[in-house]
Design an enzyme around this catalytic site. Structure first.
Site, PDB file in Angstrom:
ATOM      1  N   TYR A   1      -8.127  -9.999  -8.667  1.00  0.00           N
ATOM      2  CA  TYR A   1      -8.737  -8.891  -7.910  1.00  0.00           C
ATOM      3  C   TYR A   1      -9.753  -9.426  -6.901  1.00  0.00           C
ATOM      4  CZ  TYR A   1     -10.872  -4.226  -7.301  1.00  0.00           C
ATOM      5  OH  TYR A   1     -11.345  -3.037  -6.788  1.00  0.00           O
TER       6      TYR A   1
ATOM      7  N   SER B   1     -13.942  -3.930  -1.678  1.00  0.00           N
ATOM      8  CA  SER B   1     -14.745  -3.762  -2.901  1.00  0.00           C
ATOM      9  C   SER B   1     -15.996  -4.615  -2.768  1.00  0.00           C
ATOM     10  CB  SER B   1     -13.925  -4.250  -4.107  1.00  0.00           C
ATOM     11  OG  SER B   1     -14.723  -4.351  -5.263  1.00  0.00           O
TER      12      SER B   1
HETATM   13  P1  NAD Z   1      -6.856   4.759  -8.925  1.00  0.00           P
HETATM   14  O1  NAD Z   1      -6.159   4.031 -10.010  1.00  0.00           O
HETATM   15  O2  NAD Z   1      -7.536   6.049  -9.242  1.00  0.00           O
HETATM   16  O3  NAD Z   1      -5.875   5.025  -7.722  1.00  0.00           O
HETATM   17  C1  NAD Z   1      -5.032   4.012  -7.273  1.00  0.00           C
HETATM   18  C2  NAD Z   1      -3.945   4.634  -6.443  1.00  0.00           C
HETATM   19  O4  NAD Z   1      -3.072   3.580  -6.042  1.00  0.00           O
HETATM   20  C3  NAD Z   1      -3.111   5.669  -7.179  1.00  0.00           C
HETATM   21  O5  NAD Z   1      -2.790   6.727  -6.298  1.00  0.00           O
HETATM   22  C4  NAD Z   1      -1.846   4.893  -7.535  1.00  0.00           C
HETATM   23  O6  NAD Z   1      -0.711   5.719  -7.634  1.00  0.00           O
HETATM   24  C5  NAD Z   1      -1.749   3.978  -6.352  1.00  0.00           C
HETATM   25  N1  NAD Z   1      -0.937   2.802  -6.592  1.00  0.00           N
HETATM   26  C6  NAD Z   1      -1.061   1.874  -7.567  1.00  0.00           C
HETATM   27  N2  NAD Z   1      -0.071   0.986  -7.485  1.00  0.00           N
HETATM   28  C7  NAD Z   1       0.692   1.349  -6.422  1.00  0.00           C
HETATM   29  C8  NAD Z   1       1.874   0.847  -5.839  1.00  0.00           C
HETATM   30  N3  NAD Z   1       2.504  -0.236  -6.327  1.00  0.00           N
HETATM   31  N4  NAD Z   1       2.368   1.490  -4.771  1.00  0.00           N
HETATM   32  C9  NAD Z   1       1.781   2.607  -4.269  1.00  0.00           C
HETATM   33  N5  NAD Z   1       0.672   3.131  -4.800  1.00  0.00           N
HETATM   34  C10 NAD Z   1       0.142   2.520  -5.858  1.00  0.00           C
HETATM   35  O7  NAD Z   1      -7.881   3.707  -8.304  1.00  0.00           O
HETATM   36  P2  NAD Z   1      -9.208   3.847  -7.418  1.00  0.00           P
HETATM   37  O8  NAD Z   1     -10.355   3.451  -8.248  1.00  0.00           O
HETATM   38  O9  NAD Z   1      -9.222   5.126  -6.695  1.00  0.00           O
HETATM   39  O10 NAD Z   1      -8.966   2.636  -6.415  1.00  0.00           O
HETATM   40  C11 NAD Z   1      -8.567   2.819  -5.083  1.00  0.00           C
HETATM   41  C12 NAD Z   1      -8.953   1.575  -4.299  1.00  0.00           C
HETATM   42  O11 NAD Z   1     -10.378   1.424  -4.344  1.00  0.00           O
HETATM   43  C13 NAD Z   1      -8.366   0.276  -4.848  1.00  0.00           C
HETATM   44  O12 NAD Z   1      -7.978  -0.567  -3.791  1.00  0.00           O
HETATM   45  C14 NAD Z   1      -9.527  -0.317  -5.614  1.00  0.00           C
HETATM   46  O13 NAD Z   1      -9.436  -1.714  -5.712  1.00  0.00           O
HETATM   47  C15 NAD Z   1     -10.688   0.108  -4.731  1.00  0.00           C
HETATM   48  N6  NAD Z   1     -11.982   0.089  -5.415  1.00  0.00           N
HETATM   49  C16 NAD Z   1     -12.206   0.865  -6.502  1.00  0.00           C
HETATM   50  C17 NAD Z   1     -13.456   0.801  -7.129  1.00  0.00           C
HETATM   51  C18 NAD Z   1     -13.778   1.633  -8.328  1.00  0.00           C
HETATM   52  O14 NAD Z   1     -14.826   1.386  -8.936  1.00  0.00           O
HETATM   53  N7  NAD Z   1     -12.969   2.595  -8.692  1.00  0.00           N
HETATM   54  C19 NAD Z   1     -14.435  -0.059  -6.633  1.00  0.00           C
HETATM   55  C20 NAD Z   1     -14.156  -0.829  -5.536  1.00  0.00           C
HETATM   56  C21 NAD Z   1     -12.924  -0.755  -4.923  1.00  0.00           C
END
Ligand code: NAD
Length: 260
Positions: A155, A142
């Site tokens: 985080y 991130s």
């Molecule tokens: P999201 O909530 O849409 O998806 C998260 C996924 O992780 C889902 O499929 C969920 O089922 C899975 N998950 C959660 N807990 C779990 C567990 N205990 N075991 C297995 N699977 C699990 O989130 P996203 O925004 O797509 O985030 C995905 C990644 O990207 C994360 O690591 C997040 O930190 C990172 N990220 C997101 C953003 C953003 O702005 N959305 C920015 C930077 C980084």
């Protein structure tokens, strides 16, 4: 025809992980879709990607907060497809609160899912990649792996941690045709971000539009959310032959956030 590569994407039933799973399938990989819920919809997601891209896609349930299940995910994928070529550590959760009020269980869960799970999957995957003559590891970090924001202590700590893990693993496997890199997205409008609105609105005492303008996109110079497709294309690039010498580093996809 060359054998299809096998890609595992953790946390891939939604958001960024789902887009990466789709993009790797479109690129010709067999894909393992993962989450912890094991619903009919989860299995349906895998079937939809398989049908659309004419590759094999299976759903494997594994709770990324549990070390044994992280390692079993890799073993089950290898058992099914015979190898693991690409590992994308994407599963992640978020919680927003001042550090003095931060719930201990939320701290533990964020460190386990956003950081320790990658340690376990990488440790299980590397022997398979070595035996297979190479591999690619992509950790979804991130902008918060590079800079901090208030109220996100767990985080930010986890994401800074995964940057260190990325560099260390890259050095350890550099002679094995394995690369390990991170992608650092800025704000992407996924369910994870949607879930932050109630806490952000409460903590900052703002309405939704003001949180978007003054909190989320305040630091993203383009003033636009990053799309899941842009992150997925970056992951596919890091898994391509063109990226063979990119190792132990990160690609920021954050609209210029961390340039400041
Ligand atoms: P999201 O909530 O849409 O998806 C998260 C996924 O992780 C889902 O499929 C969920 O089922 C899975 N998950 C959660 N807990 C779990 C567990 N205990 N075991 C297995 N699977 C699990 O989130 P996203 O925004 O797509 O985030 C995905 C990644 O990207 C994360 O690591 C997040 O930190 C990172 N990220 C997101 C953003 C953003 O702005 N959305 C920015 C930077 C980084």
């Amino acid at each position: 025809m060359a054998a299809r590569k096998t890609a595992i994407v953790t946390g891939s039933t939604s958001g960024i992980g789902l887009a990466i799973a789709e993009a790797l399938a479109a690129d010709g990989c067999n894909v393992v879709v993962n989450s912890f819920s094991d619903t009919a919809q989860d299995h349906g997601t895998a079937e939809t990607i398989a049908t659309k891209h004419k590759v094999e896609v299976i759903y494997i349930k594994a709770d990324m907060s549990k070390p044994d299940e992280c390692r079993a995910l890799i073993a089950k994928a290898a058992e099914r497809f015979g190898s693991v070529d690409i590992l994308v550590n994407n599963a992640g959760i978020q919680h927003v609160a001042p550090v003095e009020d931060f719930p201990i269980d939320k701290w533990d869960a964020i460190i386990a899912i956003n950081l320790s799970s990658a340690f376990h999957t990488i440790a299980a995957a590397i022997p398979l990649m070595k035996a297979n003559g190479g591999g690619r590891i992509v950790n979804i970090a991130s902008a918060h792996g590079l800079v901090a924001s208030p109220f996100k202590s767990a985080y930010v700590a986890a994401k800074h941690g995964i940057m260190g893990l990325t560099k260390t693993v890259a050095l350890e496997v550099a002679r094995d045709s394995i690369t390990c890199n991170a992608i650092c997205p800025g704000y992407v409008l996924t369910p994870l971000v949607e879930a932050q609105f109630p806490d952000q609105m409460k903590t900052h005492k703002m309405d939704r539009e003001t949180v978007i303008r003054d909190v989320m996109l305040a630091r993203q110079p383009t003033k636009e959310f990053v799309t899941v497709e842009q992150i997925a294309a970056t992951a596919v690039f890091l898994c391509s032959p063109a990226a063979a010498q990119i190792n132990g580093t990160h690609i920021s996809v954050d609209g210029g956030w961390t340039a400041e």
